[in-house]
Design a protein around this motif. Structure first.
Motif, PDB file in Angstrom:
ATOM      1  N   GLU A   1       0.857  -1.182   0.000  1.00 18.56           N
ATOM      2  CA  GLU A   1       0.000   0.000   0.000  1.00 18.56           C
ATOM      3  C   GLU A   1       0.892   1.230   0.000  1.00 18.56           C
ATOM      4  O   GLU A   1       1.926   1.242   0.667  1.00 18.56           O
ATOM      5  CB  GLU A   1      -0.880   0.000   1.256  1.00 18.56           C
ATOM      6  N   PRO A   2       0.511   2.280  -0.760  1.00 16.11           N
ATOM      7  CA  PRO A   2       1.355   3.487  -0.781  1.00 16.11           C
ATOM      8  C   PRO A   2       1.499   4.082   0.607  1.00 16.11           C
ATOM      9  O   PRO A   2       0.550   4.068   1.394  1.00 16.11           O
ATOM     10  CB  PRO A   2       0.608   4.437  -1.711  1.00 16.11           C
ATOM     11  N   LYS A   3       2.708   4.596   0.874  1.00 15.59           N
ATOM     12  CA  LYS A   3       2.947   5.257   2.158  1.00 15.59           C
ATOM     13  C   LYS A   3       2.138   6.539   2.236  1.00 15.59           C
ATOM     14  O   LYS A   3       2.033   7.258   1.243  1.00 15.59           O
ATOM     15  CB  LYS A   3       4.441   5.581   2.293  1.00 15.59           C
ATOM     16  N   HIS A   4       1.596   6.861   3.386  1.00 14.52           N
ATOM     17  CA  HIS A   4       0.841   8.097   3.621  1.00 14.52           C
ATOM     18  C   HIS A   4      -0.261   8.280   2.590  1.00 14.52           C
ATOM     19  O   HIS A   4      -0.581   9.409   2.209  1.00 14.52           O
ATOM     20  CB  HIS A   4       1.742   9.341   3.613  1.00 14.52           C
ATOM     21  N   GLY A   5      -0.833   7.181   2.083  1.00 16.40           N
ATOM     22  CA  GLY A   5      -1.934   7.292   1.132  1.00 16.40           C
ATOM     23  C   GLY A   5      -1.596   8.067  -0.119  1.00 16.40           C
ATOM     24  O   GLY A   5      -2.451   8.757  -0.689  1.00 16.40           O
ATOM     25  N   GLU A   6      -0.336   7.994  -0.562  1.00 18.40           N
ATOM     26  CA  GLU A   6       0.042   8.706  -1.795  1.00 18.40           C
ATOM     27  C   GLU A   6      -0.801   8.235  -2.964  1.00 18.40           C
ATOM     28  O   GLU A   6      -1.201   7.080  -3.032  1.00 18.40           O
ATOM     29  CB  GLU A   6       1.519   8.423  -2.127  1.00 18.40           C
ATOM     30  N   LYS A   7      -1.011   9.171  -3.891  1.00 19.53           N
ATOM     31  CA  LYS A   7      -1.766   8.840  -5.098  1.00 19.53           C
ATOM     32  C   LYS A   7      -0.793   8.667  -6.260  1.00 19.53           C
ATOM     33  O   LYS A   7       0.221   9.364  -6.322  1.00 19.53           O
ATOM     34  CB  LYS A   7      -2.756   9.959  -5.423  1.00 19.53           C
ATOM     35  N   PRO A   8      -1.079   7.754  -7.175  1.00 15.36           N
ATOM     36  CA  PRO A   8      -0.188   7.590  -8.332  1.00 15.36           C
ATOM     37  C   PRO A   8      -0.169   8.847  -9.186  1.00 15.36           C
ATOM     38  O   PRO A   8      -1.195   9.528  -9.308  1.00 15.36           O
ATOM     39  CB  PRO A   8      -0.805   6.416  -9.103  1.00 15.36           C
ATOM     40  N   PRO A   9       0.988   9.170  -9.781  1.00 15.12           N
ATOM     41  CA  PRO A   9       1.079  10.372 -10.620  1.00 15.12           C
ATOM     42  C   PRO A   9       0.173  10.292 -11.844  1.00 15.12           C
ATOM     43  O   PRO A   9      -0.239  11.310 -12.371  1.00 15.12           O
ATOM     44  CB  PRO A   9       2.556  10.412 -11.032  1.00 15.12           C
ATOM     45  N   ARG A  10      -0.101   9.091 -12.320  1.00 11.56           N
ATOM     46  CA  ARG A  10      -1.135   8.930 -13.345  1.00 11.56           C
ATOM     47  C   ARG A  10      -1.811   7.592 -13.111  1.00 11.56           C
ATOM     48  O   ARG A  10      -1.212   6.684 -12.522  1.00 11.56           O
ATOM     49  CB  ARG A  10      -0.547   9.042 -14.761  1.00 11.56           C
ATOM     50  N   PRO A  11      -3.084   7.449 -13.548  1.00  9.07           N
ATOM     51  CA  PRO A  11      -3.804   6.206 -13.243  1.00  9.07           C
ATOM     52  C   PRO A  11      -3.125   4.999 -13.886  1.00  9.07           C
ATOM     53  O   PRO A  11      -2.420   5.136 -14.889  1.00  9.07           O
ATOM     54  CB  PRO A  11      -5.203   6.441 -13.838  1.00  9.07           C
ATOM     55  N   GLY A  12      -3.344   3.832 -13.280  1.00 10.30           N
ATOM     56  CA  GLY A  12      -2.788   2.606 -13.848  1.00 10.30           C
ATOM     57  C   GLY A  12      -1.409   2.280 -13.330  1.00 10.30           C
ATOM     58  O   GLY A  12      -0.798   1.318 -13.771  1.00 10.30           O
ATOM     59  N   LEU A  13      -0.869   3.069 -12.406  1.00  6.83           N
ATOM     60  CA  LEU A  13       0.432   2.745 -11.821  1.00  6.83           C
ATOM     61  C   LEU A  13       0.226   2.091 -10.462  1.00  6.83           C
ATOM     62  O   LEU A  13      -0.774   2.318  -9.791  1.00  6.83           O
ATOM     63  CB  LEU A  13       1.283   4.002 -11.686  1.00  6.83           C
ATOM     64  N   HIS A  14       1.218   1.280 -10.068  1.00  3.92           N
ATOM     65  CA  HIS A  14       1.101   0.518  -8.832  1.00  3.92           C
ATOM     66  C   HIS A  14       2.273   0.837  -7.926  1.00  3.92           C
ATOM     67  O   HIS A  14       3.384   1.037  -8.401  1.00  3.92           O
ATOM     68  CB  HIS A  14       1.066  -0.976  -9.156  1.00  3.92           C
TER      69      HIS A  14
ATOM     70  N   HIS B   1       8.950   4.449  -7.036  1.00  2.00           N
ATOM     71  CA  HIS B   1       7.851   3.682  -6.430  1.00  2.00           C
ATOM     72  C   HIS B   1       6.674   3.346  -7.329  1.00  2.00           C
ATOM     73  O   HIS B   1       5.948   2.398  -7.037  1.00  2.00           O
ATOM     74  CB  HIS B   1       7.312   4.381  -5.173  1.00  2.00           C
ATOM     75  N   TRP B   2       6.407   4.111  -8.394  1.00  2.00           N
ATOM     76  CA  TRP B   2       5.179   3.859  -9.160  1.00  2.00           C
ATOM     77  C   TRP B   2       5.523   3.107 -10.426  1.00  2.00           C
ATOM     78  O   TRP B   2       6.141   3.636 -11.338  1.00  2.00           O
ATOM     79  CB  TRP B   2       4.440   5.163  -9.443  1.00  2.00           C
ATOM     80  N   ILE B   3       5.092   1.855 -10.485  1.00  2.00           N
ATOM     81  CA  ILE B   3       5.445   0.959 -11.575  1.00  2.00           C
ATOM     82  C   ILE B   3       4.183   0.604 -12.361  1.00  2.00           C
ATOM     83  O   ILE B   3       3.098   0.466 -11.774  1.00  2.00           O
ATOM     84  CB  ILE B   3       6.156  -0.301 -11.017  1.00  2.00           C
TER      85      ILE B   3
END
Lengths: 422, 286
Positions: free
Chosen positions: B190-203, B211-213
């Motif tokens: 789960e992302p730390k501190h509820g971070e949101k992906p910079p664009r949808p579809g990243l994990h 961190h966003w793959i």
């Protein structure tokens, strides 16, 4: 130089010698040539470097038989060498690591010259030829690193060739001319391959002159005192130096083998196992380790043109070194202050190398500037001033006095322990 | 290169070159990676050190994972089917390797009618790619390009730092790639501190730089069946596929380390003989 050939051929050999005295030449330079008896193991790196040059040319020629200098095939042809050519992995790892070993040996060779004052009269031309070899080595290594056409190959080539665009007025035109186009592309790869194959033979030519000059003026030695009595102070090259060089060479090859067989990618960069992609820039573009000190100097200067000039200046200053060092005493053994500054300079060079591997952010930028300043300060200020002001230790009258213990007007503590070559 | 030649052209590449120059720090711009990186924990590998060898069973398990899970997106284009039965590899027999080859459809041609056709693979073929080209791969993967596995274990690393990087010469640590691959496969969280992906579809992945793959967690516990009693966990899958990828990237490692030992023993003996000869000869002048 005295002590020349005692070669006395008979029969067919004499007939041949009267027509082409090449065997006599080899005999006088590799057998009878007088070697100061007090040389230490730092003097074996000339032989090691000759070996490395030959090894690089031999492995390189065979690699060239399997390599394709074309942008869509270069990377794959290297992988074919690694996977499908018999012992291709060995050839490529020998050649890639061999470049690093070549530079390790040449840096030791250069610092030995700096420490023992081997650049001073009458060896200025010998030294300048050496700096020329060093420059050609850097050009050869840089172009060789481009050939596998990985990400670092491509982006390294882009960054370094772009340096020439800093030249006012003609810069852009020169870069276009170097590339053979408007970016690093197939014409660039082709000419880099051609030059990478050519330059080692030019190096070999200058190595010939370097050795010729060396054999004309004779070797320096740890005391920095010229040979006075050939009978007492020198030994014939063969068997003495031959065996000592051979032993040092085998130790060096063992070190080399450790990298080739066990950590073959340690000195490389992982990004170069990704095929070159002009659309994706690597996070860090870092040159090979042996360029890092010069890369740090390049980046230390806020202006691009200034950085380029300082980087080339860092090598140019070596050409005039024989006239910058004003001291009459050659060897650092008898120059206590110089010794301290020598080690500061060496540590600073290593520091510059480390800084070259860091991203160009604070505090590295500021440290790089101090470090760059010190590099030039050492050559341009310390060396000229030190030679005039330094109080040197008494220098032995001759190598024989130093080696055979008959210390003349020198206090026992002044001369370091007699050099024992065992 | 091909993409650049067709779609972007000279101007684009000149821009990229200029960008590189800036990134290289000439303009004092920081050459930052995509974000913070977390060091992968070091695993114990059968192929590390001077006597290290690939574990054939582990490579076969890794190959099973590759075939059942990864091969639908990731190519293995530099590896040939014949490599599967070669010395120092997964230890398949030649017949097994041939059977694996025949399970794959390989495009060949053109035939006498000028048509391309498909035929069963042969030992001399390389693994066929899952997508005909990069654009097709991106179209099928939400814009991301699944990298070819052939060299990935040597093309991924992380910074070792001072003084560890010096000790690595002595310890012969060369396994940054496999350590990273194992960490990546076990690093989905789960992302730390509820971070949101910079664009949808990243994990979110702990070990991926930034961190966003784009790749969703590719494998779950129990997904690939093991018949040799090895635990079917993501941790074990990660080790097995990483070992397989290391072999794919460095198939001649066993021959290399074996030769190295012979070379070093020879040099040790030859060096010792030279040393004593040298001492004997020099003793006359000392």
């Amino acid at each position: 130089m005295q002590g020349h050939s005692t070669y006395q051929p008979k029969g067919v050999a004499k007939w041949f010698e009267d027509r082409l005295p090449i065997v006599g030449l080899i005999h006088s330079s590799a057998v009878a040539y007088p070697v100061p008896r007090n040389l230490n193991y730092f003097w074996t790196f000339g032989g090691i470097l000759t070996f490395m040059l030959v090894a690089q040319i031999l492995t390189g020629v065979v690699l060239a038989m399997h390599y394709t200098p074309e942008t869509t095939k270069a990377f794959l042809s290297v992988e074919k060498i690694m996977r499908d050519v018999n012992y291709g992995w060995l050839l490529r790892y020998l050649h890639a690591n061999g470049a690093s070993m070549f530079f390790i040996a040449v840096y030791i060779h250069i610092f030995r010259g700096l420490y023992y004052g081997s650049y001073k009269a009458p060896r200025e031309v010998l030294w300048i030829l050496g700096v020329l070899i060093f420059l050609l080595m850097m050009a050869t290594a840089f172009m060789g690193y481009v050939l596998p056409w990985g990400q670092m190959s491509f982006w390294g080539a882009t960054v370094i060739t772009n340096l020439f665009s800093a030249l006012p007025g003609v810069g852009t035109a020169i870069v276009t001319w170097l590339w053979g186009g408007f970016s690093v592309d197939n014409p660039t790869l082709n000419r880099f391959f051609a030059l990478h194959y050519l330059l080692p033979f030019m190096i070999a030519g200058i190595v010939g002159l370097h050795i010729w000059a060396l054999h004309h003026v004779g070797q320096n030695n740890p005391t920095g005192v010229e040979v006075k009595d050939f009978r007492k102070e020198t030994v014939p090259f063969t068997p003495y130096a031959t065996l000592k060089d051979a032993f040092a060479l085998v130790c060096f090859i063992a070190f080399f083998s450790w990298f080739v067989f066990y950590t073959p990618n340690y000195l490389g960069h992982a990004d170069n196992y990704i095929e070159a992609n002009p659309l994706v820039t690597p996070a860090h573009i870092v040159p090979e380790w042996y360029f890092l000190p010069f890369y740090a100097i390049l980046r230390a200067i806020p202006s691009k043109l200034g950085g380029v000039l300082m980087m080339f200046g860092a090598i140019a200053v070596l050409f005039i070194l024989p006239w910058l060092d004003t001291s009459k005493v050659r060897s650092a053994k008898y120059r206590p202050m110089f010794q301290i500054f020598f080690w500061i300079f060496a540590a600073n060079a290593v520091l510059l190398g480390w800084l070259g591997s860091r991203p160009a952010v604070e505090p590295y930028v500021t440290i790089s500037r101090f470090s760059t300043f010190w590099y030039f300060f050492h050559f341009l200020v310390i060396l000229p001033v030190l030679g005039l002001t330094e109080k040197t230790r008494p220098v032995p009258n001759s190598i024989a006095d130093s080696v055979l213990g008959g210390a003349p007007a020198t206090p026992a503590s002044a001369v370091a322990a007699p050099e024992r070559n065992g | 290169m091909t993409m650049a030649n067709t779609t972007i052209g000279r101007a684009g590449r000149a821009l990229a070159a200029a960008a590189a120059l800036g990134l290289a720090g000439l303009s004092a711009a920081p050459a930052q990676a995509a974000g913070e990186t977390v060091k992968p924990p070091a695993q114990s590998w059968s192929f590390s050190g001077p006597f290290g060898k690939y574990d054939a069973g582990q490579l076969q398990r890794g190959f099973k994972i590759y075939s059942e899970v990864c091969a639908s997106c990731h190519a293995l284009s530099l590896v040939a089917f014949r490599n599967l039965h070669e010395y120092g590899g997964p230890g398949f027999t030649e017949d097994q390797a041939r059977a694996i080859a025949e399970d794959h459809k390989v495009q060949d041609g053109p035939n006498d009618a000028g048509e391309m056709f498909e035929r069963p693979g042969r030992l001399s073929d390389r693994f066929p790619k899952p997508f005909p080209n990069e654009n097709a791969a991106r179209a099928a993967n939400g814009g991301a390009y699944p990298p070819d596995f052939s060299l990935l274990a040597k093309a991924r690393t992380y910074e070792r730092g001072f003084p560890t990087f010096l000790f690595d010469i002595v310890t012969q640590y060369q396994e940054q790639g496999p350590d990273y691959i194992h960490a990546l496969l076990t690093g989905y969280a789960e992302p730390k501190h509820g971070e949101k992906p910079p664009r949808p579809g990243l994990h979110y992945n702990t070990y991926f730089p930034g961190h966003w793959i784009a790749m969703a967690q590719p494998i779950q516990d129990g997904q690939v069946e093991y018949t040799d009693g090895t635990p079917a966990t993501v941790d074990q899958y990660g080790k097995d596929i990483a070992a397989f990828m290391m072999w794919a990237a460095e198939p001649h490692m066993a021959a290399r380390k074996g030769t190295g030992m012979v070379v070093l023993i020879f040099l040790l003996i030859f060096g010792a003989l030279l040393y004593f000869t040298k001492r004997r000869v020099w003793s006359a002048v000392h």
